[in-house]
Scaffold this active site. Structure first.
Site, PDB file in Angstrom:
ATOM      1  N   GLU A 152      -2.408   0.098   0.351  1.00 15.52           N
ATOM      2  CA  GLU A 152      -2.919   0.646   1.608  1.00 15.52           C
ATOM      3  C   GLU A 152      -1.736   0.678   2.522  1.00 15.52           C
ATOM      4  O   GLU A 152      -1.849   0.299   3.769  1.00 15.52           O
ATOM      5  CB  GLU A 152      -4.213  -0.065   2.072  1.00 15.52           C
ATOM      6  CG  GLU A 152      -5.335   0.104   1.236  1.00 15.52           C
ATOM      7  CD  GLU A 152      -6.621  -0.455   1.995  1.00 15.52           C
ATOM      8  OE1 GLU A 152      -7.740   0.064   1.751  1.00 15.52           O
ATOM      9  OE2 GLU A 152      -6.545  -1.347   2.867  1.00 15.52           O
ATOM     10  N   GLU A 309     -10.753   2.330  -4.204  1.00 17.26           N
ATOM     11  CA  GLU A 309     -11.626   1.459  -3.742  1.00 17.26           C
ATOM     12  C   GLU A 309     -12.842   1.937  -3.029  1.00 17.26           C
ATOM     13  O   GLU A 309     -12.847   3.128  -2.286  1.00 17.26           O
ATOM     14  CB  GLU A 309     -10.842   0.718  -2.665  1.00 17.26           C
ATOM     15  CG  GLU A 309      -9.571  -0.393  -3.028  1.00 17.26           C
ATOM     16  CD  GLU A 309      -9.111  -1.295  -1.921  1.00 17.26           C
ATOM     17  OE1 GLU A 309      -9.787  -1.132  -0.761  1.00 17.26           O
ATOM     18  OE2 GLU A 309      -8.035  -1.636  -2.159  1.00 17.26           O
TER      19      GLU A 309
END
Length: 656
Positions: A152, A309
């Site tokens: 991320e 995710e």
């Protein structure tokens, strides 16, 4: 994009696993349960740096070796992280200059994650040394099917205002503008005596006593996105040197992360992967999920992508962390699949017992396997296996929505006509209205070829270049239909107002001129002559070549046009100069008469195959005409499909 094949065949099930939080006995239990749950792909070593290098230059791979071999022995493929997403304490202790600096000029300290400056050469040197060692050790391992760079990127540290970043920003500006005079013209530095005489005088746009230069802020966003992309490239280059395995990182296409321009990132990925969590701070989190999936597919160029995710239940970072109702996990997951995902992964496998995310849900919850959550995981796994033949097909869409990070950054500047006007509000409203009519929409970048679409929607494209504006006009002239919403076409790519009246770049296309913005107070509303209610925004608009579809009945501007329609060449361009429900306009533009409400109706096709997804997020049953075979229920469908409230169906259709 260099690689479009998914790392695991079929519609795979995966998870993020943190073995460093558990003992070897738990590893073995976990892998046995992963097999029971049908897990195909596991991401490890995402936050492994302090375990792999507990002190400078001391490397320990024994634990990771054991986990990798355990997964491999059980037929589970590896999505291997480089371990660089958060530095170990020794690094920030020895080299405090790597720590990021916030907009107010204060340092952000360790104790969380991503405590590093994207421009720091010290961080990069140490991180890339670790990447090199991980790549050499595991680059040819037979279980490895995907490299996972960092994690991320830019979630917390995208914008750093330290002196190292300041110098990197200056270098970026030199490359962009070449001459200081060109930068002064681009930033409009004649205003407020901001003219620069030398590159060394330029600083990042730290907090000031007054409003700051908006063009400088937009350029700092661009620089920051490019800086982190450069870091990704550095890691990816090392991985590709030692391995033939595809490389990616997990994007964050979601409502609350806006700092990276993923249109510039996407070509660097071998596989497009996204993280998405339902955001219950939004009015309609499920509709936002659909939008995010469509945007991720746009980044993938229409090809299949990965959901890297999502949450099995509640997250841990919202004010109110709501769990998922029975069946909701499958509906969420199949919405992603319907809109192009060929891999469904979760954060995380086993719920953490300690740390900041100990209340974040997992496939294996704190309460263990005798739980609703675990049974939902097993049910999802079985469903993904049943629909595996869908993999490799692509989503059918006949409408497009233009999305721009430049417009997101610039339209929400410090000084704007109304702080209540936000970019995503218009984007989500347009997408939600199309979804409610059962229209599947590609979310694409300005400048993309539009010729294949029946309708193109341009919501709040505040910043647009001449080239991209001309491409929209050419599409309409050739017979296309476009809908443009307010606060569009206002500035060029340097954030300079397009003079002569709003909506600037789109005046001729739309056949209108707005003399003045007239935003409304958030609690105010006006009525339109078509019976609709409008809020948030009005403008003093007059038509030049357009016809008026609806005017204001009351408020400050009674009789002034609010919605217009203009014949332009062989096509039609609508302008919506206020915030109102656009469903009726979209019905006219698309020819769709019915409504699907909170039901996903999406089709994927390819290779002579066609699959209809019907996902009922509501409580009442729905019926849809189709003939074929329901892969989820395992039964033939003839003529009409009934999907109960909360139910899902995936129909292998007979030839259409």
């Amino acid at each position: 994009m260099k690689f479009v094949r998914m790392p695991v065949p079929g519609v795979s099930l995966g998870c993020d696993y943190n073995p460093e939080q558990w003992s070897p006995d738990v590893w073995r239990e976990d892998v046995a349960l992963m097999r029971q749950a049908g897990v195909d792909l596991v991401a490890v070593n995402i936050f492994g740096w302090s375990n792999l290098e507990p002190s400078p230059g001391e490397y320990r791979f024994d634990d990771l070796d054991e986990v990798v071999e355990l997964l491999h022995a059980n037929g589970i493929k590896l999505n291997l992280g480089t371990g660089t997403s958060s530095p170990p304490p020794w690094l920030t202790s020895r080299y405090p200059e790597v720590l990021p600096v916030a907009e107010d000029g204060t340092t952000r300290f360790p104790g969380g994650r991503q405590a590093w400056c994207p421009s720091s050469p010290v961080f990069r040197d140490r991180a890339l040394d670790l990447v090199s060692r991980v790549a050499r050790r595991y680059g040819r391992h037979p279980a490895l099917v995907l490299w996972h760079v960092s994690n991320e990127l830019g979630c917390h540290n995208a914008l750093c205002y330290c002196e190292t970043s300041a110098e990197a920003f200056r270098n970026w500006l030199r490359g962009r503008y070449r001459k200081i005079e060109t930068l002064n013209a681009a930033w409009g530095t004649s205003f407020w005596s901001q003219r620069y005489g030398d590159w060394s005088e330029i600083q990042p746009p730290r907090l000031a006593l007054s409003l700051r230069n908006p063009a400088q802020i937009v350029d700092f966003h661009r620089f920051s996105s490019d800086e982190l992309l450069g870091y990704y490239r550095a890691e990816a280059s090392i991985l590709r040197k030692h391995s033939q395995t595809p490389v990616t990182t997990n994007f964050m296409v979601t409502a609350h992360i806006r700092n990276l321009d993923y249109w510039s990132w996407a070509p660097e990925m071998d596989v497009i992967a996204n993280d998405h969590y339902l955001d219950h701070r939004l009015g309609d989190p499920v509709a936002e999920l659909s939008f995010a999936a469509d945007l991720t597919r746009g980044l993938a160029g229409g090809r299949p992508w990965m959901l890297m995710e999502q949450a099995a239940g509640a997250v841990n970072w919202q004010p109110h962390n709501l769990t998922k109702a029975p069946g909701e996990m499958i509906r969420n997951s199949l919405t992603h699949v319907a809109r192009g995902a060929d891999s469904i992964c979760f954060f995380q496998w086993r719920a953490s017992a300690q740390g900041a995310e100990k209340f974040h849900s997992a496939m294996l919850p704190h309460a263990g396997t005798d739980t609703v959550a675990w049974r939902e995981v097993l049910r999802l796994s079985e469903t993904l296996d049943r629909i595996g033949e869908v993999a490799g097909t692509e989503v059918e869409a006949d409408a497009a929505l233009l999305f721009s990070w430049d417009s997101w950054w610039s339209a929400e500047g410090e000084a704007r006509p109304s702080q209540a006007v936000t970019y995503l509000d218009q984007v989500h409203a347009a997408h939600r209205a199309l979804r409610g009519l059962g229209v599947t929409t590609d979310v694409i970048a300005p400048g993309t070829d539009l010729s294949r679409y029946r309708l193109v929607v341009v919501p709040c494209l505040y910043m647009v270049s001449d080239e991209h504006a001309r491409a929209i006009a050419d599409y309409v002239a050739a017979g296309g239909h476009v809908v443009v919403t307010f606060f569009s076409g206002i500035v060029d790519e340097r954030d300079r107002i397009r003079l002569g009246g709003y909506p600037g770049a789109f005046r001729d296309l739309l056949g209108v001129v707005a003399e003045e913005f007239a935003p409304l107070q958030p609690e105010m509303s006006v009525t339109l002559t078509n019976g609709a209610t409008a809020t948030l925004w009005t403008e003093r608009l007059r038509v030049t070549t357009a016809t008026v579809e609806a005017s204001y009945r009351d408020g400050l501007l009674p009789g002034v046009p609010a919605i217009t329609r203009n014949q332009y060449g062989d096509g039609v361009a609508w302008y919506v100069a206020t915030k109102t429900d656009m469903s009726e306009l979209f019905r006219e533009a698309t020819g769709r008469r019915g409504e699907t409400g909170n039901v996903e109706i999406v089709r994927r096709s390819g290779g002579g195959r066609s699959y209809l997804f019907v996902i009922n997020h509501g409580t009442d049953p729905v019926e849809h005409p189709t003939t074929g075979y329901d892969l989820v229920a395992g039964q033939a469908i003839s003529g009409s499909l009934r999907v109960e409230g909360g139910g899902v169906a995936v129909i292998r259709e007979e030839a259409r």
